[in-house]
Enzyme design. Structure first.
Site, PDB file in Angstrom:
ATOM      1  N   HIS A  10       0.831  -1.211   0.000  1.00 27.09           N
ATOM      2  CA  HIS A  10       0.000   0.000   0.000  1.00 27.09           C
ATOM      3  C   HIS A  10       0.863   1.259   0.000  1.00 27.09           C
ATOM      4  O   HIS A  10       0.557   2.238  -0.669  1.00 27.09           O
ATOM      5  CB  HIS A  10      -0.947  -0.020   1.206  1.00 27.09           C
ATOM      6  CG  HIS A  10      -1.914  -1.168   1.134  1.00 27.09           C
ATOM      7  ND1 HIS A  10      -3.209  -1.013   0.697  1.00 27.09           N
ATOM      8  CD2 HIS A  10      -1.752  -2.482   1.385  1.00 27.09           C
ATOM      9  CE1 HIS A  10      -3.803  -2.199   0.693  1.00 27.09           C
ATOM     10  NE2 HIS A  10      -2.943  -3.105   1.105  1.00 27.09           N
ATOM     11  N   ASP A  17      -6.019   5.663   0.979  1.00 24.92           N
ATOM     12  CA  ASP A  17      -5.966   4.261   0.568  1.00 24.92           C
ATOM     13  C   ASP A  17      -7.367   3.653   0.649  1.00 24.92           C
ATOM     14  O   ASP A  17      -8.138   3.940   1.575  1.00 24.92           O
ATOM     15  CB  ASP A  17      -5.018   3.489   1.492  1.00 24.92           C
ATOM     16  CG  ASP A  17      -4.780   2.069   1.013  1.00 24.92           C
ATOM     17  OD1 ASP A  17      -3.699   1.831   0.459  1.00 24.92           O
ATOM     18  OD2 ASP A  17      -5.674   1.207   1.187  1.00 24.92           O
TER      19      ASP A  17
HETATM   20  N1  UDP Z   1      -7.480  -6.137  -1.574  1.00 18.94           N
HETATM   21  C1  UDP Z   1      -8.392  -5.253  -2.048  1.00 18.94           C
HETATM   22  N2  UDP Z   1      -7.971  -4.095  -2.548  1.00 18.94           N
HETATM   23  C2  UDP Z   1      -6.698  -3.774  -2.559  1.00 18.94           C
HETATM   24  C3  UDP Z   1      -5.752  -4.686  -2.074  1.00 18.94           C
HETATM   25  C4  UDP Z   1      -6.191  -5.872  -1.567  1.00 18.94           C
HETATM   26  O1  UDP Z   1      -9.558  -5.482  -2.053  1.00 18.94           O
HETATM   27  O2  UDP Z   1      -6.403  -2.691  -3.021  1.00 18.94           O
HETATM   28  C5  UDP Z   1      -7.968  -7.326  -0.924  1.00 18.94           C
HETATM   29  C6  UDP Z   1      -7.399  -8.612  -1.334  1.00 18.94           C
HETATM   30  O3  UDP Z   1      -8.160  -9.131  -2.342  1.00 18.94           O
HETATM   31  C7  UDP Z   1      -7.516  -9.479  -0.110  1.00 18.94           C
HETATM   32  C8  UDP Z   1      -7.540  -8.540   0.998  1.00 18.94           C
HETATM   33  O4  UDP Z   1      -7.565  -7.248   0.395  1.00 18.94           O
HETATM   34  O5  UDP Z   1      -8.724 -10.160  -0.047  1.00 18.94           O
HETATM   35  C9  UDP Z   1      -6.425  -8.662   1.926  1.00 18.94           C
HETATM   36  O6  UDP Z   1      -5.307  -8.448   1.223  1.00 18.94           O
HETATM   37  P1  UDP Z   1      -3.975  -8.300   1.981  1.00 18.94           P
HETATM   38  O7  UDP Z   1      -4.202  -7.401   3.127  1.00 18.94           O
HETATM   39  O8  UDP Z   1      -3.406  -9.658   2.174  1.00 18.94           O
HETATM   40  O9  UDP Z   1      -3.240  -7.598   0.798  1.00 18.94           O
HETATM   41  P2  UDP Z   1      -2.243  -6.428   0.834  1.00 18.94           P
HETATM   42  O10 UDP Z   1      -2.406  -5.711   2.151  1.00 18.94           O
HETATM   43  O11 UDP Z   1      -0.937  -7.098   0.635  1.00 18.94           O
HETATM   44  O12 UDP Z   1      -2.685  -5.608  -0.345  1.00 18.94           O
END
Ligand code: UDP
Ligand code: UDP
Ligand code: UDP
Length: 469
Positions: free
Chosen positions: A22, A121
């Site tokens: 992020h 975000d």
């Molecule tokens: N996800 C989302 N939008 C984003 C990034 C991730 O909807 O912009 C979703 C993703 O599909 C997953 C969940 O967020 O189901 C958790 O993702 P995670 O926190 O493991 O991802 P990261 O933080 O690495 O983006």
């Protein structure tokens, strides 16, 4: 307070969520805005989870003059991990950040000159809106950190799933999102926590997606050649804000003096062009010991030189084991030395993917990694582990950037044998069509981000809005 942004040098505040996946796109956006002459304030919650995040923020801040780019800090409260039903520190931090945003109005009002827009975000949407509800004329934008394909699911999730139960009868085996051009999403690709609307993650996902219409725009890090069939930009559906497909690519400020970084580059320098396969599962995805050993065997069997970043702890600060301990097999470590370089520290992925010796990438398909592979035109073998990664892997395959292992299961479901891994790696490294397609995508990415390209135009349109042009 005047938020009309009637300045010829707009001032924009950016609020990232936890984790490199992020922070990185937020800072790439911030750098791009600063390079377009804007003033930027980065709003950062402290304490920060990983050392990688702290280092990147420092590098970003020192790359620009202090009157152009600044950091504004706020305190993050602590939350009980039981709330998010996970021990994952990045998940906990995300929820803690969501609960710490009451400070936003006073923080935003203290910024000088007044800001023309707040870009938050996607993971923080509802609490941002709630906290800033009385700042009526503050333009609010979302940075969506995943693919446009994932955005189509995000924006329509609440039409298939309710707070109490998913309506699988309406869904069948595929989710048909109402977005023109988005190929239906197989239920088997749905991020596992989204199958059950009662999980913490699904409920915030649903709560947030319903609020999209309250925002003035959504920024997505993608470009035409990668997702030409997904979203065309502009206003897509009634009630949804306009979409800006900004291409966020590796920046100079990210280059650091990583420990071991020069040794990696020196090792790569000695290899044949396009011969090396690079293996990394991003900033926070760990692999079980047994799978690590099979991966090692697989890399040896592939016959290709390889650079492998091994990870067995989610947070870098907790990672103190030696490489030998993590691999747990001295014989294998010796065997790997003949063909490969195995490291367990942070590597500068942009520099690696941009190196002429690197010809393939085995990736979990975190969205930033996919965009980086596209940017450098490196073909990809996807092995999605969780979250949005299968949906991103589908983008990889449709675009021609690579292929993905559809029958290898989600993270930890089962152990994939070295023989299978080695075989698949060999296949993609011998596949000249894939190599050609990936290079083409790289060229298209450069056009999109260059002068007159679609991403650069989207960025200019956005900045024009903030200048009230
Ligand atoms: N996800 C989302 N939008 C984003 C990034 C991730 O909807 O912009 C979703 C993703 O599909 C997953 C969940 O967020 O189901 C958790 O993702 P995670 O926190 O493991 O991802 P990261 O933080 O690495 O983006
Ligand atoms: N990354 C890196 N070096 C590493 C591990 C990760 O530079 O050793 C970067 C990678 O280039 C990408 C980000 O960290 O920009 C990871 O984001 P991604 O969305 O690929 O996956 P996540 O880590 O969120 O699962
Ligand atoms: N995870 C995810 N989305 C979620 C919950 C978890 O992607 O909504 C990932 C998370 O990154 C974690 C893994 O799945 O590393 C297992 O998390 P879970 O909460 O199921 O178990 P725990 O962390 O409590 O072992």
């Amino acid at each position: 307070m005047d938020h009309s942004g009637a300045h010829n040098r707009p001032h924009v505040a950016l609020l990232p969520s936890a984790g490199m996946g992020h922070l990185t796109p937020t800072l790439r956006l911030a750098a791009s805005l600063a390079n377009h002459g804007l003033q930027v304030t980065l709003i950062v919650g402290h304490p920060i989870v990983s050392a990688a995040e702290s280092k990147l923020i420092s590098r970003f801040l020192s790359a620009f003059p202090a009157d152009q780019v600044r950091e504004k800090q706020f305190d993050i409260v602590s939350v009980d991990p039981a709330t998010v039903n996970s021990k994952d520190p990045f998940f906990i931090q995300r929820e803690a950040t969501r609960r710490s945003l009451q400070i936003l109005p006073s923080l935003v009002s203290s910024l000088s000159p007044p800001i023309s827009a707040l870009v938050s975000d996607v993971f923080l949407m509802s609490p941002v809106l709630e906290a800033t509800a009385h700042l009526k004329d503050l333009p609010q934008y979302i940075l969506f950190t995943s693919s446009a394909r994932m955005f189509s699911l995000f924006a329509s999730y609440h039409t298939f799933f309710s707070e109490t139960s998913p309506d699988f009868s309406k869904v069948g085996d595929f989710i048909e999102t109402p977005f023109p051009g988005v190929v239906p999403i197989p239920i088997s690709s749905l991020p596992p926590p989204l199958r059950d609307p009662k999980t913490w993650f699904a409920s915030t996902f649903m709560e947030d997606s319903k609020k999209l219409s309250s925002f003035d725009g959504v920024l997505i890090n993608t470009f035409g050649k990668l997702e030409s069939d997904s979203l065309k930009g502009g206003k897509l559906l009634d009630g949804l804000p306009p979409l800006f497909t900004v291409g966020l690519v590796p920046c100079d400020f990210e280059k650091g003096s990583e420990e071991g970084g020069s040794a990696i580059i020196k090792w790569l320098d000695d290899k044949e062009p396009g011969s090396v396969v690079y293996v990394s599962f991003g900033s926070r995805t760990t692999m079980a010991k047994e799978q690590i050993r099979e991966m090692g065997e697989g890399l040896v069997r592939s016959g290709c030189p390889f650079l492998w970043v091994v990870k067995d702890k989610i947070v870098d600060k907790e990672d103190n084991d030696s490489l030998e301990d993590v691999i747990g097999d001295a014989e294998l470590v010796e065997k790997m030395k003949e063909k490969g370089l195995v490291v367990k520290e942070w590597v500068d992925q942009g520099e690696v993917l941009g190196h002429k010796s690197v010809g393939g990438f085995v990736s979990h398909c975190g969205w930033n990694s996919v965009v980086e592979a596209a940017w450098y035109g490196v073909r990809l073998l996807g092995w999605p582990q969780g979250g949005d990664q299968r949906i991103n892997a589908e983008v990889v395959e449709r675009s021609g950037l690579g292929v993905w292992a559809k029958d290898w299961g989600w993270m930890g479901e089962r152990v994939i044998k070295g023989e299978d891994i080695g075989g698949k790696i060999g296949e993609i490294m011998r596949n000249d069509l894939l190599k050609f397609q990936a290079e083409q995508i790289g060229e298209e990415a450069r056009k999109a981000v260059g002068d007159g390209g679609s991403c650069e135009n989207a960025m200019k349109e956005l900045i024009g809005k903030w200048k009230n042009e």
